[in-house]
Write a protein that holds these residues in place. Structure first.
Motif, mmCIF file in Angstrom:
data_model
loop_
_atom_site.group_PDB
_atom_site.id
_atom_site.type_symbol
_atom_site.label_atom_id
_atom_site.label_comp_id
_atom_site.label_asym_id
_atom_site.label_seq_id
_atom_site.Cartn_x
_atom_site.Cartn_y
_atom_site.Cartn_z
ATOM 1 N N THR A 285 1.613 -1.233 0.383
ATOM 2 C CA THR A 285 0.107 0.117 -0.283
ATOM 3 C C THR A 285 0.949 0.988 0.023
ATOM 4 O O THR A 285 0.912 2.129 -0.727
ATOM 5 C CB THR A 285 -1.006 -0.361 1.091
ATOM 6 N N ARG B 145 2.057 2.558 -3.359
ATOM 7 C CA ARG B 145 1.156 2.982 -4.137
ATOM 8 C C ARG B 145 0.854 4.282 -4.864
ATOM 9 O O ARG B 145 0.062 4.713 -5.385
ATOM 10 C CB ARG B 145 -0.209 2.229 -3.721
ATOM 11 N N VAL C 181 -3.201 1.470 -12.299
ATOM 12 C CA VAL C 181 -1.784 2.506 -11.801
ATOM 13 C C VAL C 181 -3.091 4.018 -11.909
ATOM 14 O O VAL C 181 -2.668 4.551 -10.868
ATOM 15 C CB VAL C 181 -0.687 2.597 -12.236
ATOM 16 N N TRP D 239 -5.236 4.398 -8.822
ATOM 17 C CA TRP D 239 -4.317 4.984 -8.151
ATOM 18 C C TRP D 239 -4.272 6.817 -7.501
ATOM 19 O O TRP D 239 -4.486 7.640 -6.956
ATOM 20 C CB TRP D 239 -3.451 4.375 -7.214
#
Length: 254
Positions: free
Chosen positions: A78, A81, A125, A128
């Motif tokens: 996490t 990220r 991606v 995020w």
């Protein structure tokens, strides 16, 4: 983990990807490096961590495979990220035969890597980046995404697709404060031509005969320029060529 910015670079085991990884680490980025060759990834990780004292996370998988790509990205802890920069560099040309002589498997590999692989990885991606309302995506295209040339129809098609995807991304992600850039190099002396000609070094060397081509570092420096602009500035596109190359057709060889 320190609060350094984080960059994810695909195709990091050689050429432009490797050079960009080092340049960004030198700027203090922690880096997530992806590629298919674990030995090279581990060697690069050790070199960057020793030389630049930044953190490196490596992911070894084949970007052509959606399941592998999704699994690898879901394995990212996490705290890794919070990706600031995504460099979609992984790509290849395979063969230079005319379309009536070429093989389906070569076409599939180029399209699966250059187009579908870019999309597989970006999709994850982007989720995020949207959550944090910030990010920068740099797609590595090519002069082949601007000019079509003999013996390159499918490779050129794949890079034209990258340019179209980049423009679409820029529009779709505008409201999320995500920058999107295309960097399109001309001749760059990396493993590119060696892969294209299936390891035939004589043919690969002929591509650059009489020309001083770009180096991987030349392109990496352009990428660094792009991602280091102020928050209110986005460089939409960069076309970077050797001095002896005007476009995909015209070169001056000494």
């Amino acid at each position: 983990m320190e609060t350094n910015k984080i960059a994810l670079i695909t195709g990091a085991t050689s050429g432009i990807g490797e050079a960009t990884s080092k340049e960004l680490a030198q700027l203090g980025y922690n880096t997530i490096l992806t590629g298919r060759r674990s030995t090279r990834l581990n060697k690069l990780k050790q070199e960057i961590e020793t030389t630049y004292q930044t953190e490196v996370l490596t992911l070894c998988f084949d970007i052509q495979d959606q399941q592998q790509t999704t699994y690898a990205l879901n394995s990212i802890p996490t705290h890794w990220r919070n990706i600031d920069v995504l460099i979609n560099n992984a790509g290849l040309a395979y063969g230079a035969e005319k379309i009536d002589e070429d093989a389906w498997d070569k076409w599939a590999q180029m399209l699966d890597t250059n187009v579908k692989g870019l999309l597989f990885l970006s999709k994850e991606v982007i989720k995020w980046m949207v959550q944090k309302k910030q990010g920068h995506i740099v797609n590595i295209s090519s002069i082949a995404g601007i000019n079509v040339y003999e013996g390159g129809s499918i490779y050129c098609a794949s890079k034209h697709a990258v340019n179209a995807i980049t423009k679409g991304m820029r529009i779709d992600l505008l409201k999320h404060n995500i920058k999107v850039t295309s960097v399109s190099p001309g001749m760059v002396e990396t493993e590119f031509s060696l892969v294209r000609y299936d390891g035939n070094r004589d043919k690969a060397n002929q591509v650059y005969r009489g020309i001083t081509p770009l180096s991987a570092i030349d392109v990496a420096e352009a990428i660094v320029f792009v991602v280091s602009r102020p928050a209110h500035v986005n460089i939409n596109d960069i076309l970077i060529m050797p001095t002896q190359q005007a476009d995909a057709y015209n070169t001056y060889r000494k």
